[in-house]
Design a protein around this motif. Structure first.
Motif, short mmCIF file in Angstrom:
data_model
loop_
_atom_site.label_atom_id
_atom_site.label_comp_id
_atom_site.label_asym_id
_atom_site.label_seq_id
_atom_site.Cartn_x
_atom_site.Cartn_y
_atom_site.Cartn_z
N UNK A 1 41.83 57.89 -19.37
CA UNK A 1 40.91 58.93 -19.83
C UNK A 1 39.57 58.38 -20.26
N UNK A 2 39.59 57.22 -20.91
CA UNK A 2 38.34 56.62 -21.38
C UNK A 2 37.45 56.17 -20.24
N UNK A 3 38.03 55.55 -19.23
CA UNK A 3 37.24 55.11 -18.07
C UNK A 3 36.67 56.30 -17.33
N UNK A 4 37.50 57.31 -17.11
CA UNK A 4 37.03 58.51 -16.41
C UNK A 4 35.89 59.19 -17.17
N UNK A 5 36.10 59.40 -18.46
CA UNK A 5 35.06 60.04 -19.27
C UNK A 5 33.79 59.22 -19.31
N UNK A 6 33.92 57.90 -19.45
CA UNK A 6 32.74 57.03 -19.52
C UNK A 6 31.95 57.07 -18.22
N UNK A 7 32.65 57.09 -17.08
CA UNK A 7 31.96 57.13 -15.79
C UNK A 7 31.13 58.40 -15.65
N UNK A 8 31.74 59.54 -15.98
CA UNK A 8 31.02 60.81 -15.81
C UNK A 8 29.96 61.01 -16.88
N UNK A 9 30.14 60.42 -18.06
CA UNK A 9 29.05 60.43 -19.05
C UNK A 9 27.86 59.65 -18.49
N UNK A 10 28.14 58.52 -17.85
CA UNK A 10 27.06 57.74 -17.23
C UNK A 10 26.35 58.54 -16.15
N UNK A 11 27.13 59.25 -15.33
CA UNK A 11 26.54 60.11 -14.30
C UNK A 11 25.63 61.16 -14.94
N UNK A 12 26.11 61.80 -16.00
CA UNK A 12 25.32 62.83 -16.68
C UNK A 12 24.04 62.24 -17.28
N UNK A 13 24.14 61.06 -17.87
CA UNK A 13 22.96 60.44 -18.49
C UNK A 13 21.91 60.06 -17.44
N UNK A 14 22.37 59.55 -16.30
CA UNK A 14 21.43 59.18 -15.23
C UNK A 14 20.75 60.43 -14.67
N UNK A 15 21.53 61.48 -14.44
CA UNK A 15 20.97 62.70 -13.86
C UNK A 15 20.04 63.42 -14.82
N UNK A 16 20.23 63.20 -16.13
CA UNK A 16 19.42 63.94 -17.12
C UNK A 16 18.15 63.20 -17.53
N UNK A 17 17.87 62.05 -16.92
CA UNK A 17 16.63 61.33 -17.21
C UNK A 17 15.44 62.15 -16.74
N UNK A 18 14.33 62.04 -17.45
CA UNK A 18 13.15 62.87 -17.22
C UNK A 18 12.77 63.11 -15.78
N UNK A 19 12.35 62.09 -15.02
CA UNK A 19 11.92 62.32 -13.64
C UNK A 19 13.02 62.87 -12.75
N UNK A 20 14.25 62.35 -12.94
CA UNK A 20 15.37 62.81 -12.12
C UNK A 20 15.67 64.27 -12.41
N UNK A 21 15.74 64.62 -13.70
CA UNK A 21 16.07 65.99 -14.08
C UNK A 21 14.96 66.96 -13.67
N UNK A 22 13.70 66.51 -13.77
CA UNK A 22 12.59 67.37 -13.37
C UNK A 22 12.69 67.72 -11.88
N UNK A 23 13.00 66.71 -11.07
CA UNK A 23 13.14 66.96 -9.63
C UNK A 23 14.33 67.89 -9.36
N UNK A 24 15.45 67.63 -10.06
CA UNK A 24 16.64 68.45 -9.86
C UNK A 24 16.39 69.89 -10.30
N UNK A 25 15.65 70.07 -11.41
CA UNK A 25 15.35 71.42 -11.87
C UNK A 25 14.49 72.17 -10.85
#
Length: 201
Positions: free
Chosen positions: A154-178
């Protein structure tokens, strides 16, 4: 559990977590729609669901699910229905600006719930963990070792997807995605509906 065995377990859990599927689609969509906190809570909810399955497997209960066709199908079709519901919701989603106020209020509880349910309603996790833990679980396996397996998976799975969320939510990335959110919603909706169909078939 010996340290070498635990490292082997970690390696397999990392590969399993990084494999693309409905979980990745849901975490990506929730991060784009609700921002960093929504994506992180989705990831934590998913990790919790995976950890629960890992614990059930280590205790021998997942073997019952895997060998009971009726129970397996109930979970499988329930998972397919939930993925289809998420897909339809994505296809009908409002543009980012219109939905922003609603997302602020619902993101917290929905993110954790959706992440958990995508994991919990996936009977393939039972099969995966039965195959994996058969190498580590023995007749003398106690609850402490079962807890280690649960926290590891559970910890590895949660940590991986938290990392995915953090990368996707970075300013330039999130602005493009929005800016592309409407089309990404449509794409994620089609992907989720396709995954639901795949589960049924």
């Amino acid at each position: 559990m010996e340290f070498s065995s635990w490292l082997a377990l970690v390696a397999i859990c990392v590969v399993g977590a990084m494999s693309p599927g409905p979980s990745l689609a849901v975490v990506m969509r929730n991060t784009i729609k609700g921002g960093r906190s929504h994506g992180v809570l989705t990831a934590i909810g998913h990790g919790t669901g995976v950890g629960l399955y890992a614990l059930l497997t280590a205790l021998g209960l997942a073997l019952i699910i895997a060998n009971n066709p009726l129970l397996f199908n109930v979970i499988r079709y329930g998972g397919a229905a939930f993925l289809a519901w998420l897909g339809i919701k994505a296809l009908l989603a409002k543009p980012k600006g219109i939905a922003a106020a609603e997302t602020h209020h619902i993101a917290g509880r929905q993110g954790a719930f959706e992440g958990f349910m995508v994991a919990f309603l996936n009977p393939q996790l039972a099969i995966f963990f039965v195959a994996l833990f058969s190498q580590f679980v023995h007749t003398d396996t106690d609850w402490q070792q079962s807890l280690v397996m649960m926290v590891t998976a559970g910890g590895i799975d949660g940590a991986w997807y938290v990392l995915v969320a953090l990368v996707l939510s970075r300013g330039p990335v999130l602005a493009w995605l929005n800016a592309k959110s409407v089309w990404l919603d449509r794409l994620s909706g089609v992907v989720l509906l396709g995954l639901a169909l795949k589960v049924v078939l």
